[in-house]
Design a protein around this motif. Structure first.
Motif, short mmCIF file in Angstrom:
data_model
loop_
_atom_site.label_atom_id
_atom_site.label_comp_id
_atom_site.label_asym_id
_atom_site.label_seq_id
_atom_site.Cartn_x
_atom_site.Cartn_y
_atom_site.Cartn_z
N SER A 239 0.81 -1.21 0.00
CA SER A 239 0.00 0.00 0.00
C SER A 239 0.85 1.27 0.00
N ASP A 240 1.94 1.25 0.76
CA ASP A 240 2.75 2.46 0.93
C ASP A 240 3.82 2.64 -0.14
N SER A 241 4.42 1.57 -0.57
CA SER A 241 5.56 1.72 -1.48
C SER A 241 5.50 0.72 -2.64
N ALA A 242 4.39 0.67 -3.32
CA ALA A 242 4.24 -0.24 -4.45
C ALA A 242 5.18 0.10 -5.59
N SER A 243 5.54 1.38 -5.73
CA SER A 243 6.43 1.79 -6.82
C SER A 243 7.86 1.28 -6.61
N ASP B 70 -4.40 -12.34 -7.61
CA ASP B 70 -3.51 -12.57 -8.75
C ASP B 70 -3.63 -11.47 -9.81
N VAL B 71 -4.82 -10.89 -9.96
CA VAL B 71 -5.03 -9.84 -10.97
C VAL B 71 -4.20 -8.60 -10.64
N GLU C 117 0.72 -5.39 -11.32
CA GLU C 117 1.61 -4.69 -10.39
C GLU C 117 0.91 -3.47 -9.78
N ASP C 118 -0.33 -3.69 -9.34
CA ASP C 118 -1.15 -2.65 -8.72
C ASP C 118 -1.18 -2.87 -7.21
N GLY C 119 -0.32 -2.16 -6.50
CA GLY C 119 -0.17 -2.32 -5.06
C GLY C 119 -1.41 -1.90 -4.29
#
Length: 187
Positions: free
Chosen positions: A92-96, A152-153, A158-160
């Motif tokens: 949630s905080d650092s998906a990037s 899984d989606v 890569e959507d945190g």
């Protein structure tokens, strides 16, 4: 003629042979006593052998490296619930900042969440006796497995943020399941 009382009295020679030998009743008592004594000694010996030669437990409990199956399932569920907050915070905080390798690890974590549903299923069959709670537990483990599949989606995209939402719901389901295990009444 002999008096009636004297007719039934043994003679002197007969009395000697009776004192030298056991009567029929005494012989049976002696045999019963010896049988009981031998049986008691045999049972005591068998009990000692049974206690000292007990087979080891099914799990490697003696080695200290394994738990029985039910305890393993419960431990995995506790560990899963304990790990979820840190994973939720990370995605949630650092998906990037998450690289490809970590996204693959998150996919493995979702498999672990799915297997948690299997553990919930097995544990609820043997650990929950109330039919209402058992039905709710069945709903919970099915929902947890659906959430694991739904996770899984966002991982593939890569959507945190979306993955964090799925994992938060999974945490709530696990929390609800643990509440079902509580059988202590509220005061």
């Amino acid at each position: 003629s002999l008096p009636a009382a004297a007719a039934f009295m043994p003679s002197a020679t007969t009395q000697m042979s009776i004192t030298d030998k056991l009567t029929v009743c005494e012989a049976h008592q002696s045999t019963r006593r010896s049988i009981l004594a031998k049986t008691g000694a045999t049972l005591a010996s068998l009990a000692t052998i049974a206690v000292t030669t007990t087979p080891p437990a099914f799990a490697d409990l003696a080695d200290g490296n394994a738990l029985p199956e039910g305890a393993q399932q419960f431990k995995r569920l506790v560990n899963l619930k304990a790990d979820l907050p840190s994973v939720i915070k990370r995605v949630s905080d650092s998906a990037s900042d998450i690289d490809r390798k970590e996204w693959e690890n998150l996919s493995d974590f979702m498999r672990r969440v799915y297997k948690g549903g299997d553990d919930m299923k097995a544990f609820s069959k043997n650990g929950i006796y109330d039919p209402v709670k058992k039905k709710k537990a069945e709903e919970d483990y099915k929902l947890l497995q659906k959430l694991a599949q739904a996770g899984d989606v966002p991982i593939s995209k890569e959507d945190g943020a979306k993955l964090g939402e799925v994992l938060k719901k999974a945490y709530i389901v696990l929390d609800d399941f643990f509440d079902l295990l509580n059988d202590v009444p509220d005061l």
